[in-house]
Design an enzyme around this catalytic site. Sequence first.
Site, short mmCIF file in Angstrom:
data_model
loop_
_atom_site.label_atom_id
_atom_site.label_comp_id
_atom_site.label_asym_id
_atom_site.label_seq_id
_atom_site.Cartn_x
_atom_site.Cartn_y
_atom_site.Cartn_z
N HIS A 37 0.49 -1.26 -0.18
CA HIS A 37 -0.44 -0.14 0.03
C HIS A 37 0.77 1.38 0.10
CE1 HIS A 37 -3.36 -2.56 2.13
NE2 HIS A 37 -3.66 -2.43 1.33
N GLN A 61 -18.59 -5.82 -1.05
CA GLN A 61 -17.54 -6.80 -1.91
C GLN A 61 -17.45 -7.56 -0.70
OE1 GLN A 61 -14.56 -3.38 -1.94
NE2 GLN A 61 -12.95 -5.22 -1.83
N GLY A 150 -3.70 -1.73 -6.91
CA GLY A 150 -2.47 -2.70 -7.75
C GLY A 150 -2.47 -3.67 -8.16
O1 PAF Z 1 -8.82 -3.69 -3.37
C1 PAF Z 1 -8.93 -3.26 -2.36
O2 PAF Z 1 -8.62 -2.68 -1.04
C2 PAF Z 1 -10.42 -3.44 -2.28
O3 PAF Z 1 -11.44 -3.95 -2.95
C3 PAF Z 1 -10.78 -1.25 -2.56
C4 PAF Z 1 -10.81 -1.70 -4.02
C5 PAF Z 1 -10.86 -0.78 -1.61
C6 PAF Z 1 -12.44 -1.14 -3.01
O4 PAF Z 1 -12.31 -1.88 -1.65
#
Ligand code: PAF
Length: 283
Positions: A37, A61, A150
């Site tokens: 990150h 998600q 990423g």
């Molecule tokens: O890649 C992630 O950490 C997540 O899918 C994101 C893009 C922050 C959306 O919640």
Amino acid sequence: MEVYKQKEDVIRAVSAFKSQKKSVGMVPTMGALHQGHLQLVIKALAQNDYVVVSVFVNPTQFDNQDDLKKYPRTLEADVELLKTVHKDAIVVYAPSVEDVYADQVVSERFDFEGLEFEMEGKFREGHFDGVGTIVKRLFEIVTPDKAYFGEKDFQQLQIVKKLVEKQHIPVDVVGCEIHREVSGLAMSSRNVRLTKAHSNEAPFIYKTLKAAKIKFGTESATKVTEWVAQQFKANDLLALEYFLIADVSTLKPVKRKSNNKQYRAFIAVFAGDIRLIDNIALN
Ligand code: PAF
């Protein structure tokens, strides 16, 4: 470093930056930040005056409620880590579920022109509608000039690019190279949950990807795919969920190689109950 919990506050901060003609980059995350990150944040800082890092574990998600419950929430440590990169030019937006979704914690339905049905889409129902919903919402709130994702989640990156194109969202989506441990293992918030034995064995994933890349120079996608399956059959600690070679623009598995197409190999593996994904550019 400012840490905002409410969208009104981040909207006010961004609007102040913009009124001073400053550019704003954004790095959307679900927290549990690691060096991978930080590389996105460093790139965003190099290309923008200010960077908003969102830290939000997005419920829509997750297809598995247990996974959502267990997802690490480490905001204080995340902020400390971000401070090691820059104290003033980074703003954190760490909202509650209510702040983002009000009382409707549901996904919008999207048409990503088939990208959503390949690979991860086959194994994680509704996942990309959830990602599309939150990314669209975050872009509406933060209105960044550029947003950084990423390439480890390459399918997500392609889907976010499609989202922005189809919804006419004025943000430049920037893909960033996969950041790896010295062992070659792709950095992920899940790596810390690996047992010692699985952690020792997990670099086998990237090693196999690199070997598959070499093989793809002379062999068909089918042959390479069979070879990878054999390698994992012989491995007691890692269980292959899928390996495939796909066209980067459609993410559809390649049937016959063509010189003017770009290909990538994608893999998902279980190390115990931890699911790891990775990918590699082939040409
Ligand atoms: O890649 C992630 O950490 C997540 O899918 C994101 C893009 C922050 C959306 O919640």
